[in-house]
Design an enzyme around this catalytic site. Structure first.
Site, PDB file in Angstrom:
ATOM      1  N   GLY A  69      63.944  58.799  39.494  1.00  0.00           N
ATOM      2  CA  GLY A  69      62.934  59.026  40.815  1.00  0.00           C
ATOM      3  C   GLY A  69      63.857  58.268  41.878  1.00  0.00           C
ATOM      4  O   GLY A  69      63.899  58.921  42.939  1.00  0.00           O
ATOM      5  N   THR A  70      65.184  57.210  41.433  1.00  0.00           N
ATOM      6  CA  THR A  70      65.500  56.690  42.797  1.00  0.00           C
ATOM      7  C   THR A  70      66.608  58.134  43.058  1.00  0.00           C
ATOM      8  O   THR A  70      66.954  58.465  44.223  1.00  0.00           O
ATOM      9  CB  THR A  70      66.375  55.772  41.998  1.00  0.00           C
ATOM     10  OG1 THR A  70      66.085  54.190  41.206  1.00  0.00           O
ATOM     11  CG2 THR A  70      67.883  55.168  43.480  1.00  0.00           C
ATOM     12  N   ASN A 148      54.071  50.292  43.705  1.00  0.00           N
ATOM     13  CA  ASN A 148      54.874  49.724  41.948  1.00  0.00           C
ATOM     14  C   ASN A 148      53.937  48.606  41.856  1.00  0.00           C
ATOM     15  O   ASN A 148      53.665  48.277  40.631  1.00  0.00           O
ATOM     16  CB  ASN A 148      55.877  49.467  42.137  1.00  0.00           C
ATOM     17  CG  ASN A 148      57.185  49.731  42.925  1.00  0.00           C
ATOM     18  OD1 ASN A 148      56.677  49.838  44.236  1.00  0.00           O
ATOM     19  ND2 ASN A 148      57.679  48.714  42.751  1.00  0.00           N
ATOM     20  N   SER A 196      58.831  60.197  38.367  1.00  0.00           N
ATOM     21  CA  SER A 196      60.051  60.283  37.837  1.00  0.00           C
ATOM     22  C   SER A 196      59.657  59.644  36.065  1.00  0.00           C
ATOM     23  O   SER A 196      58.176  59.387  35.642  1.00  0.00           O
ATOM     24  CB  SER A 196      60.642  58.512  37.694  1.00  0.00           C
ATOM     25  OG  SER A 196      61.209  57.836  37.047  1.00  0.00           O
ATOM     26  N   GLY A 197      60.091  60.379  34.879  1.00  0.00           N
ATOM     27  CA  GLY A 197      59.514  60.480  34.039  1.00  0.00           C
ATOM     28  C   GLY A 197      59.026  59.317  32.867  1.00  0.00           C
ATOM     29  O   GLY A 197      58.231  59.998  32.122  1.00  0.00           O
ATOM     30  N   HIS A 198      59.907  58.135  33.065  1.00  0.00           N
ATOM     31  CA  HIS A 198      59.889  57.337  32.569  1.00  0.00           C
ATOM     32  C   HIS A 198      58.553  56.277  32.752  1.00  0.00           C
ATOM     33  O   HIS A 198      57.690  55.377  32.733  1.00  0.00           O
ATOM     34  CB  HIS A 198      60.783  55.567  32.076  1.00  0.00           C
ATOM     35  CG  HIS A 198      61.210  55.148  33.362  1.00  0.00           C
ATOM     36  ND1 HIS A 198      60.629  53.965  33.678  1.00  0.00           N
ATOM     37  CD2 HIS A 198      61.399  55.100  34.265  1.00  0.00           C
ATOM     38  CE1 HIS A 198      61.604  53.334  34.799  1.00  0.00           C
ATOM     39  NE2 HIS A 198      61.647  54.290  35.294  1.00  0.00           N
ATOM     40  N   THR A 234      75.161  69.713  34.501  1.00  0.00           N
ATOM     41  CA  THR A 234      74.556  70.025  33.365  1.00  0.00           C
ATOM     42  C   THR A 234      73.170  69.063  32.961  1.00  0.00           C
ATOM     43  O   THR A 234      73.175  68.336  33.082  1.00  0.00           O
ATOM     44  CB  THR A 234      74.808  70.149  31.978  1.00  0.00           C
ATOM     45  OG1 THR A 234      76.605  71.273  32.373  1.00  0.00           O
ATOM     46  CG2 THR A 234      75.061  70.746  31.282  1.00  0.00           C
ATOM     47  N   CYS A 322      62.847  45.922  38.760  1.00  0.00           N
ATOM     48  CA  CYS A 322      63.466  45.836  39.579  1.00  0.00           C
ATOM     49  C   CYS A 322      64.329  43.917  40.499  1.00  0.00           C
ATOM     50  O   CYS A 322      65.183  44.389  40.501  1.00  0.00           O
ATOM     51  CB  CYS A 322      64.424  46.845  40.777  1.00  0.00           C
ATOM     52  SG  CYS A 322      63.804  48.661  39.874  1.00  0.00           S
TER      53      CYS A 322
HETATM   54  N1  PLP Z   1      59.751  54.214  43.485  1.00  0.00           N
HETATM   55  C1  PLP Z   1      59.024  53.336  42.700  1.00  0.00           C
HETATM   56  C2  PLP Z   1      57.672  53.486  43.611  1.00  0.00           C
HETATM   57  C3  PLP Z   1      59.149  53.507  41.639  1.00  0.00           C
HETATM   58  O1  PLP Z   1      57.816  52.719  41.396  1.00  0.00           O
HETATM   59  C4  PLP Z   1      60.056  52.796  41.041  1.00  0.00           C
HETATM   60  C5  PLP Z   1      60.495  52.571  39.463  1.00  0.00           C
HETATM   61  O2  PLP Z   1      60.270  51.984  39.519  1.00  0.00           O
HETATM   62  C6  PLP Z   1      61.416  53.823  41.734  1.00  0.00           C
HETATM   63  C7  PLP Z   1      61.096  54.711  42.737  1.00  0.00           C
HETATM   64  C8  PLP Z   1      62.810  54.271  40.674  1.00  0.00           C
HETATM   65  O3  PLP Z   1      63.043  55.412  39.912  1.00  0.00           O
HETATM   66  P1  PLP Z   1      63.763  54.857  38.208  1.00  0.00           P
HETATM   67  O4  PLP Z   1      63.274  53.998  37.286  1.00  0.00           O
HETATM   68  O5  PLP Z   1      63.746  56.443  37.866  1.00  0.00           O
HETATM   69  O6  PLP Z   1      65.024  55.277  39.521  1.00  0.00           O
END
Ligand code: PLP
Length: 384
Positions: A69-70, A148, A196-198, A234, A322
């Site tokens: 996601g980042t 989040n 983001s997948g996870h 890739t 984080c």
């Molecule tokens: N944006 C939000 C709102 C999130 O909650 C997160 C992850 O906690 C991210 C971005 C970042 O995603 P990734 O962990 O896949 O880099």
């Protein structure tokens, strides 16, 4: 273990795992290879692209796979800035994930100007403020769909409409929203969307960026021309296949998310509000994700409480994953105008379709005692 931290990350759905395993075993072809072994991998990647497009109601060619996601968040912003170098202004909010906040702060140090939109005590932005913040030199507006930490939902449809009327590029970080609420990109003027997948029962390390077909894009990772020249590197075939399957399951599980998962969250939240004195919900109670409960519990400190609950087998979060481990109070709760004390006494519980009523009841059995234990320890400490 009772896992109530699904906004930090989620369990891989067993069906998703089954789908990806062959691509980690015998189907290891490179999607760029010209022979059929490679082409099979390319086909699997494109099926995943269609599955995500179906979930978001957009075209498959508008989906670009990334590593997280980042990366999606960073790519959208960097592209807008690079393609319009005269525009040196960005608009975002004070409660974004660090993938946006830290990036914007870095850009500010490099000479860009950032307008940080405030939120009210329920975590919502003021759309008039957004409208006033947009200038002729605004390169991009980036606002998260769902927070989040609190689960609060920004009015993304209205925000996107404001940006469209002003001719400004609009990105939404929908990492927490995709798979949890219905998203229909076919009727929204959104330029970029990150997922983001996870966060939706696929593995970590795979994600996607939606790029509207009319939006110009400058790649962030430059390399072998993969992803229709939009993202070099890739393809992570197995994880991409997993993300596609997770998106397909999410489409059919959305209803469940909004009924059963919401019911679990509400049962948990109401149970604590009824049994533990001096507990308050952080964030708008209606405009929020169905799976998230962020609670201010007077007289506790969330880091200590986290450890106490960990001993009892309950996983939850003090602020976002984080920032966990740091003693800084959550920037989200601080931006909502809460005191350091309230922010430090707040815990986030986030649920998924893999949680059960029995787990909620077990947690409701354990947490009130743990809070009381913590509070009496604190009282003893203060009296000593
Ligand atoms: N944006 C939000 C709102 C999130 O909650 C997160 C992850 O906690 C991210 C971005 C970042 O995603 P990734 O962990 O896949 O880099």
């Amino acid at each position: 273990m009772i896992y109530f931290d699904n906004n930090a990350t989620t369990q891989i759905d067993p069906e998703v795992l089954q789908q990806m395993l062959p691509f980690l075993q015998d189907q290891y072809g490179n999607p760029s290879s010209a022979y059929s072994f490679g082409k099979r991998a390319a086909k699997a990647v494109n099926i995943a692209r269609e599955q995500i497009a179906d979930l978001l109601r957009c075209g498959p060619s508008e989906i670009v796979f990334t590593s997280c996601g980042t990366e999606s968040d960073n790519s959208a912003i960097q592209s807008a800035l690079l393609l319009d170098r005269d525009r040196k202004h960005l608009v975002t909010s004070r409660v974004e994930h660090s993938a946006i906040v830290k990036h914007a702060e870095t850009l500010a140090r490099r000479g860009y100007e950032v307008t940080w939109l405030d939120v009210d005590s329920e975590g919502l932005i003021d759309l008039d403020e957004l409208e006033q913040a947009i200038r002729d030199d605004t390169a991009i507006v980036s606002l998260m769909w769902a927070n989040n930490e609190t689960g609060v939902l920004f009015p993304i449809e209205e925000a996107a409409e404001i940006c469209r009327s002003k001719g400004t590029v609009f990105h939404t970080d929908a990492v927490q929203a995709v798979g949890k609420i219905d998203i229909d990109l076919s009727r929204l003027p959104i330029n970029f969307l990150s997922l983001s997948g996870h966060k939706l029962h696929a593995p970590k390390g795979v994600a996607a960026l939606y790029i509207n077909r009319k939006t110009r894009f400058n790649p962030y990772l430059i390399g072998g021309g993969q992803e229709n020249k939009k993202r070099g590197g890739t393809e992570n075939t197995a994880s991409i296949v997993a993300l596609g399957k997770a998106a397909e399951i999410a489409s059919s599980a959305l209803q469940d998310e909004n009924t059963r998962v919401k019911a679990l969250r509400d049962r948990f939240e109401q149970g604590l509000l009824d049994t533990v004195p001096s507990v308050q919900v952080n964030g708008h109670r209606k405009h929020r994700l169905p799976n998230t409960s962020n609670l201010a519990i007077e007289g506790i400190d969330s880091e200590g409480m986290l450890m106490l609950l960990d001993q009892k087998g309950i996983c939850c979060s003090a602020g976002s994953a984080c920032t966990a481990g740091s003693l800084e109070p959550s920037h989200v709760l601080r931006a909502m105008g809460y005191s350091n004390e309230r922010a430090r006494g707040s815990l986030r519980f986030s649920f998924s379709r893999f949680n059960s009523e029995a787990e909620v009841d077990q947690a409701l059995h354990v947490i009130p005692d743990a809070v009381e234990k913590f509070r009496s320890m604190n009282r003893g400490f203060l009296a000593a």
